[in-house]
Motif scaffolding. Structure first.
Motif, short mmCIF file in Angstrom:
data_model
loop_
_atom_site.label_atom_id
_atom_site.label_comp_id
_atom_site.label_asym_id
_atom_site.label_seq_id
_atom_site.Cartn_x
_atom_site.Cartn_y
_atom_site.Cartn_z
N ILE A 135 -0.66 10.60 5.86
CA ILE A 135 -0.27 9.97 4.59
C ILE A 135 0.75 8.87 4.84
O ILE A 135 0.67 7.78 4.25
N ASP A 136 1.71 9.12 5.72
CA ASP A 136 2.72 8.10 6.05
C ASP A 136 2.08 6.87 6.68
O ASP A 136 2.46 5.73 6.38
N GLN A 137 1.10 7.08 7.58
CA GLN A 137 0.39 5.95 8.20
C GLN A 137 -0.37 5.15 7.16
O GLN A 137 -0.38 3.92 7.20
N MET A 138 -1.00 5.84 6.22
CA MET A 138 -1.74 5.17 5.15
C MET A 138 -0.79 4.33 4.31
O MET A 138 -1.07 3.17 4.00
N LYS A 139 0.35 4.89 3.96
CA LYS A 139 1.34 4.16 3.17
C LYS A 139 1.81 2.93 3.93
O LYS A 139 1.91 1.84 3.36
N HIS A 140 2.07 3.09 5.21
CA HIS A 140 2.51 1.95 6.04
C HIS A 140 1.46 0.85 6.05
O HIS A 140 1.78 -0.33 5.89
N ARG A 141 0.19 1.23 6.22
CA ARG A 141 -0.90 0.23 6.22
C ARG A 141 -0.96 -0.52 4.90
O ARG A 141 -1.14 -1.74 4.87
N LEU A 142 -0.83 0.20 3.79
CA LEU A 142 -0.88 -0.45 2.47
C LEU A 142 0.30 -1.40 2.27
O LEU A 142 0.13 -2.49 1.72
N ILE A 143 1.47 -1.00 2.73
CA ILE A 143 2.65 -1.86 2.60
C ILE A 143 2.45 -3.12 3.43
O ILE A 143 2.70 -4.23 2.95
N ILE A 144 1.98 -2.98 4.65
CA ILE A 144 1.74 -4.14 5.51
C ILE A 144 0.69 -5.05 4.89
O ILE A 144 0.83 -6.28 4.88
N GLN A 145 -0.35 -4.47 4.32
CA GLN A 145 -1.39 -5.26 3.65
C GLN A 145 -0.80 -6.07 2.49
O GLN A 145 -1.09 -7.26 2.35
N GLN A 146 0.03 -5.43 1.68
CA GLN A 146 0.65 -6.12 0.55
C GLN A 146 1.59 -7.23 1.03
O GLN A 146 1.61 -8.33 0.47
N LEU A 147 2.36 -6.94 2.06
CA LEU A 147 3.26 -7.95 2.62
C LEU A 147 2.48 -9.12 3.19
O LEU A 147 2.88 -10.28 3.04
N HIS A 148 1.37 -8.83 3.86
CA HIS A 148 0.54 -9.90 4.42
C HIS A 148 0.02 -10.82 3.32
O HIS A 148 0.08 -12.05 3.46
N GLU A 149 -0.48 -10.22 2.24
CA GLU A 149 -0.99 -11.04 1.13
C GLU A 149 0.11 -11.91 0.54
O GLU A 149 -0.09 -13.10 0.28
N MET A 150 1.28 -11.30 0.32
CA MET A 150 2.40 -12.07 -0.22
C MET A 150 2.80 -13.20 0.73
O MET A 150 2.98 -14.34 0.31
#
Length: 128
Positions: A79-94
């Protein structure tokens, strides 16, 4: 749920379930609705839901228990890895969106700090 025509629906369903887990609306060990129920709730084809769930099972986010259904993993590391991936994805888009506006890295950091500070002030004012 509103779907973006530019992104495959199964992928959006995966992200929806990711967010449900991260925000605690689905907790570790909890059974998720059946495929058909999810299809009805999300107003999509059963095969689309099945594809999304299949990928979530492959990723270890969901566990399929024969005869019982699909359950959110109890493995907090996954779950922590999934959360990290989503955060990185959002940061990348921004990051990419701001760079497309010719905003420098230093300016991005400055704007983000200012944004966070303004949000904190606004929240403090709401609760005062």
């Amino acid at each position: 749920m509103k779907f973006d025509d530019k992104i495959p629906i199964y992928y959006q369903i995966k992200n929806y379930i990711y967010r449900q887990i991260i925000t605690g609306k689905l907790v570790p060990g909890e059974k998720i609705p059946a495929v058909r129920q999810l299809a009805v709730d999300l107003t999509v084809n059963v095969n689309t839901v099945q594809r999304a769930l299949g990928e979530l099972i492959s990723e270890g986010i969901l566990e399929s228990r024969r005869g019982l259904g699909n359950f959110v993993t109890e493995d907090q590391a996954i779950i922590d890895q999934m959360k990290h991936r989503l955060i990185i994805q959002q940061l990348h888009e921004m990051y990419m969106n701001l760079h497309n506006l010719n905003v420098t890295d230093d300016e991005i950091v400055q704007y983000l700090r200012q944004y966070i500070e303004d949000r904190r002030k606004h929240q403090d004012e709401q609760y005062s």
